[in-house]
Design a protein around this motif. Sequence first.
Motif, PDB file in Angstrom:
ATOM      1  N   VAL A   1      34.864  46.378  42.520  1.00 21.16           N
ATOM      2  CA  VAL A   1      36.186  46.643  43.108  1.00 21.16           C
ATOM      3  C   VAL A   1      36.447  48.136  43.115  1.00 21.16           C
ATOM      4  O   VAL A   1      35.894  48.885  42.304  1.00 21.16           O
ATOM      5  CB  VAL A   1      37.335  45.909  42.367  1.00 21.16           C
ATOM      6  CG1 VAL A   1      37.244  44.408  42.564  1.00 21.16           C
ATOM      7  CG2 VAL A   1      37.382  46.265  40.889  1.00 21.16           C
ATOM      8  N   THR A   2      37.311  48.547  44.034  1.00 23.10           N
ATOM      9  CA  THR A   2      37.565  49.972  44.210  1.00 23.10           C
ATOM     10  C   THR A   2      39.020  50.176  44.639  1.00 23.10           C
ATOM     11  O   THR A   2      39.758  49.194  44.827  1.00 23.10           O
ATOM     12  CB  THR A   2      36.535  50.529  45.223  1.00 23.10           C
ATOM     13  OG1 THR A   2      36.618  51.939  45.222  1.00 23.10           O
ATOM     14  CG2 THR A   2      36.780  50.016  46.622  1.00 23.10           C
TER      15      THR A   2
ATOM     16  N   LEU B   1      46.634  42.740  39.447  1.00 19.47           N
ATOM     17  CA  LEU B   1      46.383  44.169  39.294  1.00 19.47           C
ATOM     18  C   LEU B   1      46.038  44.790  40.635  1.00 19.47           C
ATOM     19  O   LEU B   1      45.561  44.121  41.554  1.00 19.47           O
ATOM     20  CB  LEU B   1      45.284  44.443  38.250  1.00 19.47           C
ATOM     21  CG  LEU B   1      43.818  44.126  38.525  1.00 19.47           C
ATOM     22  CD1 LEU B   1      43.139  45.159  39.409  1.00 19.47           C
ATOM     23  CD2 LEU B   1      43.072  44.049  37.203  1.00 19.47           C
ATOM     24  N   LEU B   2      46.306  46.093  40.720  1.00 21.72           N
ATOM     25  CA  LEU B   2      45.984  46.884  41.903  1.00 21.72           C
ATOM     26  C   LEU B   2      45.164  48.084  41.439  1.00 21.72           C
ATOM     27  O   LEU B   2      45.613  48.845  40.563  1.00 21.72           O
ATOM     28  CB  LEU B   2      47.283  47.360  42.574  1.00 21.72           C
ATOM     29  CG  LEU B   2      47.108  48.253  43.796  1.00 21.72           C
ATOM     30  CD1 LEU B   2      46.495  47.454  44.964  1.00 21.72           C
ATOM     31  CD2 LEU B   2      48.462  48.829  44.225  1.00 21.72           C
ATOM     32  N   VAL B   3      43.978  48.252  42.021  1.00 25.08           N
ATOM     33  CA  VAL B   3      43.134  49.389  41.619  1.00 25.08           C
ATOM     34  C   VAL B   3      43.718  50.659  42.244  1.00 25.08           C
ATOM     35  O   VAL B   3      43.911  50.751  43.466  1.00 25.08           O
ATOM     36  CB  VAL B   3      41.663  49.182  42.065  1.00 25.08           C
ATOM     37  CG1 VAL B   3      40.816  50.374  41.615  1.00 25.08           C
ATOM     38  CG2 VAL B   3      41.105  47.880  41.493  1.00 25.08           C
ATOM     39  N   LEU B   4      44.018  51.644  41.409  1.00 23.10           N
ATOM     40  CA  LEU B   4      44.645  52.891  41.869  1.00 23.10           C
ATOM     41  C   LEU B   4      43.610  53.957  42.199  1.00 23.10           C
ATOM     42  O   LEU B   4      43.831  54.798  43.079  1.00 23.10           O
ATOM     43  CB  LEU B   4      45.589  53.433  40.790  1.00 23.10           C
ATOM     44  CG  LEU B   4      46.773  52.533  40.394  1.00 23.10           C
ATOM     45  CD1 LEU B   4      47.523  53.138  39.213  1.00 23.10           C
ATOM     46  CD2 LEU B   4      47.712  52.317  41.576  1.00 23.10           C
TER      47      LEU B   4
ATOM     48  N   ALA C   1      38.324  55.391  36.469  1.00 22.12           N
ATOM     49  CA  ALA C   1      38.899  54.305  37.269  1.00 22.12           C
ATOM     50  C   ALA C   1      40.189  53.879  36.595  1.00 22.12           C
ATOM     51  O   ALA C   1      40.298  53.887  35.362  1.00 22.12           O
ATOM     52  CB  ALA C   1      37.939  53.126  37.348  1.00 22.12           C
ATOM     53  N   SER C   2      41.203  53.519  37.396  1.00 18.97           N
ATOM     54  CA  SER C   2      42.433  53.018  36.774  1.00 18.97           C
ATOM     55  C   SER C   2      43.077  51.960  37.644  1.00 18.97           C
ATOM     56  O   SER C   2      42.858  51.912  38.858  1.00 18.97           O
ATOM     57  CB  SER C   2      43.409  54.154  36.466  1.00 18.97           C
ATOM     58  OG  SER C   2      43.905  54.696  37.651  1.00 18.97           O
ATOM     59  N   TYR C   3      43.838  51.104  36.995  1.00 20.30           N
ATOM     60  CA  TYR C   3      44.596  50.098  37.733  1.00 20.30           C
ATOM     61  C   TYR C   3      45.951  49.863  37.105  1.00 20.30           C
ATOM     62  O   TYR C   3      46.170  50.133  35.923  1.00 20.30           O
ATOM     63  CB  TYR C   3      43.812  48.794  37.888  1.00 20.30           C
ATOM     64  CG  TYR C   3      43.232  48.144  36.643  1.00 20.30           C
ATOM     65  CD1 TYR C   3      44.018  47.394  35.765  1.00 20.30           C
ATOM     66  CD2 TYR C   3      41.870  48.249  36.370  1.00 20.30           C
ATOM     67  CE1 TYR C   3      43.471  46.765  34.660  1.00 20.30           C
ATOM     68  CE2 TYR C   3      41.309  47.619  35.259  1.00 20.30           C
ATOM     69  CZ  TYR C   3      42.114  46.879  34.414  1.00 20.30           C
ATOM     70  OH  TYR C   3      41.566  46.261  33.320  1.00 20.30           O
ATOM     71  N   LEU C   4      46.861  49.369  37.960  1.00 17.90           N
ATOM     72  CA  LEU C   4      48.206  48.953  37.565  1.00 17.90           C
ATOM     73  C   LEU C   4      48.134  47.442  37.350  1.00 17.90           C
ATOM     74  O   LEU C   4      47.607  46.729  38.221  1.00 17.90           O
ATOM     75  CB  LEU C   4      49.168  49.283  38.717  1.00 17.90           C
ATOM     76  CG  LEU C   4      50.645  48.984  38.551  1.00 17.90           C
ATOM     77  CD1 LEU C   4      51.278  49.949  37.539  1.00 17.90           C
ATOM     78  CD2 LEU C   4      51.366  49.126  39.910  1.00 17.90           C
ATOM     79  N   ILE C   5      48.640  46.949  36.217  1.00 14.73           N
ATOM     80  CA  ILE C   5      48.454  45.526  35.906  1.00 14.73           C
ATOM     81  C   ILE C   5      49.742  44.925  35.333  1.00 14.73           C
ATOM     82  O   ILE C   5      50.431  45.572  34.539  1.00 14.73           O
ATOM     83  CB  ILE C   5      47.264  45.363  34.921  1.00 14.73           C
ATOM     84  CG1 ILE C   5      46.980  43.881  34.625  1.00 14.73           C
ATOM     85  CG2 ILE C   5      47.454  46.145  33.647  1.00 14.73           C
ATOM     86  CD1 ILE C   5      45.639  43.653  33.914  1.00 14.73           C
ATOM     87  N   TYR C   6      50.058  43.718  35.769  1.00 10.61           N
ATOM     88  CA  TYR C   6      51.225  43.020  35.194  1.00 10.61           C
ATOM     89  C   TYR C   6      50.774  41.824  34.387  1.00 10.61           C
ATOM     90  O   TYR C   6      49.692  41.275  34.589  1.00 10.61           O
ATOM     91  CB  TYR C   6      52.203  42.572  36.292  1.00 10.61           C
ATOM     92  CG  TYR C   6      51.758  41.465  37.226  1.00 10.61           C
ATOM     93  CD1 TYR C   6      51.566  40.152  36.792  1.00 10.61           C
ATOM     94  CD2 TYR C   6      51.559  41.722  38.578  1.00 10.61           C
ATOM     95  CE1 TYR C   6      51.188  39.142  37.678  1.00 10.61           C
ATOM     96  CE2 TYR C   6      51.165  40.717  39.466  1.00 10.61           C
ATOM     97  CZ  TYR C   6      50.989  39.427  38.997  1.00 10.61           C
ATOM     98  OH  TYR C   6      50.609  38.437  39.866  1.00 10.61           O
TER      99      TYR C   6
END
Length: 249
Positions: free
Chosen positions: A205-206, A187-190, A229-234
């Motif tokens: 995390v940020t 995942l990448l925190v957006l 807060a949001s993240y992109l996740i696979y």
Amino acid sequence: MSGPRTRSVVRLDHAVLAPDGHVPGPVPGWTGSRRVVLAAPPLSAFAMSLVSMDDGATGGPPPPGVGRFVFVLEGHLRLDADGATHELESQGYAYLPAGLPQTLTAVGATRICLIEKPYVPHPAGEPRVVVGSRAAVPAEHMHGDPNVHVQQLLPEEPGLDLAVNTMSFAPGAALPFVETHLMEHGLLVLEGSLVYRLADGWYPVTEGDAIWMAPFCPQWCCAYGTGWASYLIYKDWNRDPLADGSEAG
Ligand code: UGY
Ligand code: MN
């Protein structure tokens, strides 16, 4: 520069990679582009990379047999694939099946996230090009919680062997339970800030931080701060646990 300090941690079943440790390198065959690899074998079956492209930079396809998901973080990406041209703005995305000839061109300075994996076929369906924009994807409430949103960026269909979602949390909102599952994650925190529990570790995390979670790594998180807060996740998805790509064809 942070000297000898970093928030990055690499364990057998999880990793947290903070931007202070990034070491960009070339992307083979691409022009005007530098890449930081955030997940890859032997840790992950996927490769997740951040690529910074100069105005006019171009990129080609991944190695043979590898499917690609591209998400635009910043800027504008022109995608030529399958006889069509797609203009992807910030938060636009595309899935490109393995073996598809493609050219990615930056229109202005552009940053993208690539999520790539060796494709695992299934006789029930063929992979296809999917193009979309996060803004157009409905937000579902996870377990009915209006403060935890899931956006499923790719359709769940037999031709696709992965899921890529965004997860968004209002300040104070949390995953409803400690997930422990077969699927691995990167995942990448957006945006925003979270505390992430990974196995027995607890990590703040940020934006810009990346996380990798091995299969069955216990995981939980809670958002803090004043904004969402949001993240992109696979994750690997919709395949038998004993299937792999080595019998492709
Ligand atoms: O889809 C998922 O497994 C997701 N809820 N996991 C996570 O956010 N760590
Ligand atoms: Mn999960």
